[in-house]
Design an enzyme around this catalytic site. Structure first.
Site: not given
Ligand SMILES: C=C1C[C@]23C[C@@]1(O)CC[C@H]2[C@@]12CCC[C@@](C)(C(=O)O1)[C@H]2[C@@H]3C(=O)O
Ligand SMILES: O=C(O)CCC(=O)C(=O)O
Ligand SMILES: [Fe+2]
Length: 373
Positions: A294, A237, A304, A239
């Site tokens: 990533h 994904h 981890r 961010d």
């Molecule tokens: C602000 C945000 C980015 C995120 C979705 C969220 O509402 C809160 C969790 C964030 C996260 C963290 C893990 C990877 C990710 C793709 C996910 O599933 O939740 C990211 C979201 C994002 O960056 O789109």
């Molecule tokens: O655990 C990791 O190294 C990646 C975590 C991550 O990509 C995320 O929280 O958006």
């Molecule tokens: Fe991420």
């Protein structure tokens, strides 16, 4: 941060809800619900020509992500080079005390080692942002990921009280201090990154912005896995942030896709932090600094833990390519979008989100009509 973000990620038809929340440590074999028989990249079709990453094959590369000493007098140039060519770098001498990093790591370990029923008391509600749960992007994939997460935006107290009814203050103190320190560092890094594009603070006019830059914390736990080659910790994904600052414990697992080469592992360096460009910085930079694709892989023996600080702009500010970076030969590639709106788009369309806010993309409507998984 938007006060409420819809968690309307689409449900995959093959969603195995009964296995959504696992007691990972009790499993000696990988359940079918978590066995990724196809390459996880098959689920990340390339849709944005400027963010071409996904087309690359699932090969690996031994190339190393740049490591930048923030006290180095050439840090600005190094940051520019890393953002342009990688979309990610590691930083040392960032000013965050190692003791604080260790305290947050311990707080995360304490949280994830609670019994599953206790963690579920703080489960993220369907339309909520904070709380315990699987990765939000899970619903786009036919298989579950080998990880659990905990998201904190704003005060951690409400969730922490559910986890530890009789003593949550230490957890809150540590998280709040981490939020304060990370916010400061994230601001410093953002201006450094923009500085490397020749952008000064006065070039960025967000008139009428209500509120401040905001950030949230995403704790990720990846238990040791009985069949790591068939499992996926966190699927590929980008961010949806301006930038993300990641602390990883001493176990590797984070991989970034290096254009043309394959997946590069980001080796943990004691005390260092990983900084990656998010989609909103990609938009601000008019595509000059790509948001890096990533993922996190898992291993057979080591647990981890990673802690991501998700940094974004004031919620109501329309983010669009910075005027200094556009001109007759560099037309703006993206339309203005607020963080709240972008998160909604990401929630509904995941990997198509960036392409859907792209200008001159006649394929946008066609994208929406297609299958969004
Ligand atoms: C602000 C945000 C980015 C995120 C979705 C969220 O509402 C809160 C969790 C964030 C996260 C963290 C893990 C990877 C990710 C793709 C996910 O599933 O939740 C990211 C979201 C994002 O960056 O789109
Ligand atoms: O655990 C990791 O190294 C990646 C975590 C991550 O990509 C995320 O929280 O958006
Ligand atoms: Fe991420």
């Amino acid at each position: 941060m938007p006060s409420r973000v819809s968690d309307g990620f689409r449900s995959h038809p093959l969603h195995f809800n009964q296995h959504k929340h696992l007691d990972f440590n009790s499993l000696k074999e990988l359940p079918e619900s978590h066995a990724w028989t196809t390459s996880p990249l098959d689920h990340y079709p390339c849709t944005d020509p400027i963010n071409t990453t996904a087309a690359a094959a699932a090969t690996t590369t031994t190339e190393s992500v740049p490591v930048i000493d923030l006290n180095d007098q050439n840090a600005l140039d190094q940051v520019g080079h890393a953002c342009r060519n990688w979309g990610v770098f590691q930083v040392s001498n960032h000013g965050i005390k190692t003791s604080l990093l260790h305290e947050v790591e311990s707080a995360g370990k304490r949280l994830f080692s609670l019994p599953i029923q206790q963690k579920l008391r703080a489960a993220r509600s369907p339309d909520g942002v904070s709380g315990y749960g699987v990765a939000r992007i899970s619903s786009f994939f036919p298989k579950h990921m080998w990880s659990e997460g905990f998201t904190i935006f704003g005060s951690p107290a409400e969730q922490a009280r559910r986890l530890w009814p009789h003593g949550y203050s230490n957890f809150c103190e540590v998280i709040e201090e981490y939020e304060r320190e990370m916010k400061q560092l994230a601001g410093r890094l953002m201006w450094l990154i923009l500085g490397s594009l020749g952008i000064a603070q006065e070039d960025v006019k967000w008139d009428g912005a209500k509120g401040d830059f905001t950030g949230g914390i995403q704790l990720n736990s990846y238990p040791a896995c009985p069949d790591p080659d068939r499992a996926m910790g966190l699927a590929a994904h980008t961010d949806s942030t301006l930038l993300t600052i990641l602390y990883q414990n001493n176990t590797s697992g984070l991989q970034v896709l290096r254009e043309g080469s394959g997946w590069a592992t980001v080796q943990p360096i004691p005390g260092a932090l990983v900084v990656n460009v998010g989609d909103l910085l990609h938009i601000l930079s008019n595509g000059l600094y790509p948001s890096v694709l990533h993922r996190a892989v898992v291993n057979r023996t080591q647990h981890r833990l990673s802690i991501a600080y998700l940094y974004g702009p004031p919620a109501n500010v329309p983010i669009s390519p910075l005027p200094k970076l556009v001109g007759p030969t560099h037309p703006p590639l993206y339309r203005p979008v607020t963080w709240t709106e972008y998160l909604d788009i990401k929630a509904k369309h995941f990997n198509k989100a960036l392409a859907l806010v792209r200008l001159r993309g006649h394929f946008n409507k066609a994208l929406l009509a297609g299958d969004d998984r």
